[in-house]
Design a protein around this motif. Structure first.
Motif, PDB file in Angstrom:
ATOM      1  N   LYS A 167      43.043 -15.412  -9.289  1.00 15.97           N
ATOM      2  CA  LYS A 167      43.512 -14.783 -10.520  1.00 15.97           C
ATOM      3  C   LYS A 167      43.007 -15.517 -11.760  1.00 15.97           C
ATOM      4  O   LYS A 167      42.893 -14.936 -12.840  1.00 15.97           O
ATOM      5  CB  LYS A 167      45.044 -14.771 -10.527  1.00 15.97           C
ATOM      6  CG  LYS A 167      45.656 -13.501 -11.078  1.00 15.97           C
ATOM      7  CD  LYS A 167      47.153 -13.475 -10.811  1.00 15.97           C
ATOM      8  CE  LYS A 167      47.662 -12.052 -10.900  1.00 15.97           C
ATOM      9  NZ  LYS A 167      49.102 -11.963 -10.645  1.00 15.97           N
ATOM     10  N   GLU A 168      42.700 -16.795 -11.592  1.00 19.11           N
ATOM     11  CA  GLU A 168      42.338 -17.633 -12.728  1.00 19.11           C
ATOM     12  C   GLU A 168      40.863 -17.564 -13.105  1.00 19.11           C
ATOM     13  O   GLU A 168      40.473 -18.054 -14.158  1.00 19.11           O
ATOM     14  CB  GLU A 168      42.716 -19.089 -12.433  1.00 19.11           C
ATOM     15  CG  GLU A 168      44.220 -19.315 -12.311  1.00 19.11           C
ATOM     16  CD  GLU A 168      44.562 -20.699 -11.832  1.00 19.11           C
ATOM     17  OE1 GLU A 168      43.620 -21.429 -11.423  1.00 19.11           O
ATOM     18  OE2 GLU A 168      45.744 -21.073 -11.862  1.00 19.11           O
TER      19      GLU A 168
ATOM     20  N   GLN B 257      47.917 -17.834   0.301  1.00 23.20           N
ATOM     21  CA  GLN B 257      48.824 -18.723  -0.424  1.00 23.20           C
ATOM     22  C   GLN B 257      48.700 -20.166   0.076  1.00 23.20           C
ATOM     23  O   GLN B 257      49.356 -21.063  -0.440  1.00 23.20           O
ATOM     24  CB  GLN B 257      50.269 -18.239  -0.266  1.00 23.20           C
ATOM     25  CG  GLN B 257      50.481 -16.773  -0.571  1.00 23.20           C
ATOM     26  CD  GLN B 257      49.967 -16.353  -1.939  1.00 23.20           C
ATOM     27  OE1 GLN B 257      50.092 -17.089  -2.913  1.00 23.20           O
ATOM     28  NE2 GLN B 257      49.381 -15.162  -2.017  1.00 23.20           N
TER      29      GLN B 257
ATOM     30  N   LYS C 291      46.637 -16.984  -6.356  1.00 26.08           N
ATOM     31  CA  LYS C 291      46.708 -17.559  -7.697  1.00 26.08           C
ATOM     32  C   LYS C 291      45.360 -18.095  -8.153  1.00 26.08           C
ATOM     33  O   LYS C 291      44.942 -17.872  -9.292  1.00 26.08           O
ATOM     34  CB  LYS C 291      47.749 -18.678  -7.716  1.00 26.08           C
ATOM     35  CG  LYS C 291      47.909 -19.339  -9.075  1.00 26.08           C
ATOM     36  CD  LYS C 291      48.937 -20.458  -9.022  1.00 26.08           C
ATOM     37  CE  LYS C 291      49.030 -21.164 -10.375  1.00 26.08           C
ATOM     38  NZ  LYS C 291      49.994 -22.294 -10.332  1.00 26.08           N
TER      39      LYS C 291
END
Length: 306
Positions: free
Chosen positions: A76-77, A95, A73
């Motif tokens: 991805k940002e 994760q 995540k």
């Protein structure tokens, strides 16, 4: 479908320039329109190269695209995430809460000692994993200390997955690859030699994966500074270790002046001498009368107070 096409230099270059990948929520739809952006012969050649690479790659290597659920995540940002990367090891680490520990290859003894102490301090949280760039110096010490303390590591390469660079870290590569709980990854799929341009690309991934970035020692012009500036752009927390006995931490002090948080320490010496340790660096350069705080066993009395 050939997922590695997202890592072909010509294809990824177009995707970065156009940001075409932002318009799609899955790889299937993107893959169907990609050929329309290239001449047919050129596209077929790129596709052939990627198909051959996938057939010949190590079967233990896993490809993860931007659209896969395993994709981290945090990464991805960032503005320019790798659209695909190859990895070997425990992909579940992506994760976990990740912290980056980076620094110069030509590291001073106090910075190496501080790296050991920092990892020991962080190891109280067994959910953490340590990210670094598999370079010599601070990167190597961070991983050795993490493995010793039972923290998993994530090595981010500036070369292809099959290349163990630098050669001085082959023992570390072997140790990590033989342990299924560790992870190594890279966005460079097709043959890529180590080059000045590959490591800044790697550095943005190191900071992009991480919640916090610890800079243990850095010259003004260095790859570590590249990682720090990427971390700034990505709005990551940055901590800088600064000590008078470092060989060259001009870059680290620059980061502190620009707002990075200082990685504080206390030395187990008399209070009068502690006050001397806190004088301005430029003043120290003129006087150079600061006590070393070096123990008889060669270690440094450092206590982190974050």
């Amino acid at each position: 479908m050939v997922v590695s096409i997202l890592g072909h230099p010509r294809v990824s270059s177009l995707l970065r320039k156009t940001r075409l990948w932002c318009n799609f929520s899955n790889f299937v739809d993107l893959y169907q329109v990609l050929p329309t952006y290239f001449e047919e012969d050129f596209w077929n050649q790129c596709l052939k190269e990627c198909i051959e690479w996938e057939k010949g790659k190590n079967p233990l290597w896993k490809l993860v695209s931007f659209y896969d659920p395993e994709y981290p995540k945090n990464l991805k940002e960032i503005y320019d995430p790798p659209l695909v990367f190859a990895c070997i090891g425990n992909i579940g680490l992506l994760q976990a809460p990740l912290v980056a520990i980076v620094g110069t290859r030509k590291s001073s003894p106090v910075s190496l000692s501080a790296t050991k102490e920092l990892v020991r301090f962080l190891s109280t949280n067994k959910d953490l994993a340590v990210v670094s760039g598999m370079a010599l110096g601070i990167d190597r010490q961070a991983f050795l200390s993490a493995l010793e303390c039972g923290l998993p590591v994530v090595g981010v390469l500036g070369t292809t997955l099959g290349m163990e660079y630098p050669p001085g870290n082959r023992d570390l590569y072997k140790r990590i690859k033989e342990d299924p709980n560790q992870l190594i990854l890279t966005e460079f799929l097709l043959k890529t030699e180590p080059a000045k341009w590959t490591f800044p690309k790697r550095n943005r991934v190191i900071s992009g994966l991480s919640n916090k970035v610890y800079i243990m020692e850095s010259g003004r012009k260095s790859g570590t500074i590249s990682t720090a500036y990427s971390a700034m752009e990505q709005n990551r927390e940055i901590y800088v270790f600064d000590h008078p006995k470092q060989f060259d931490n001009e870059g680290g002090r620059l980061l502190i002046r620009q707002g990075a948080q200082r990685l504080f320490y206390e030395t187990e010496i008399e209070k009068e001498e502690e006050n001397v340790l806190e004088i301005d660096y430029e003043e120290w350069r003129k006087k150079r009368t600061i006590p070393s705080a070096l123990r008889r066993d060669g270690g440094w009395d450092l206590n982190f107070t974050l």
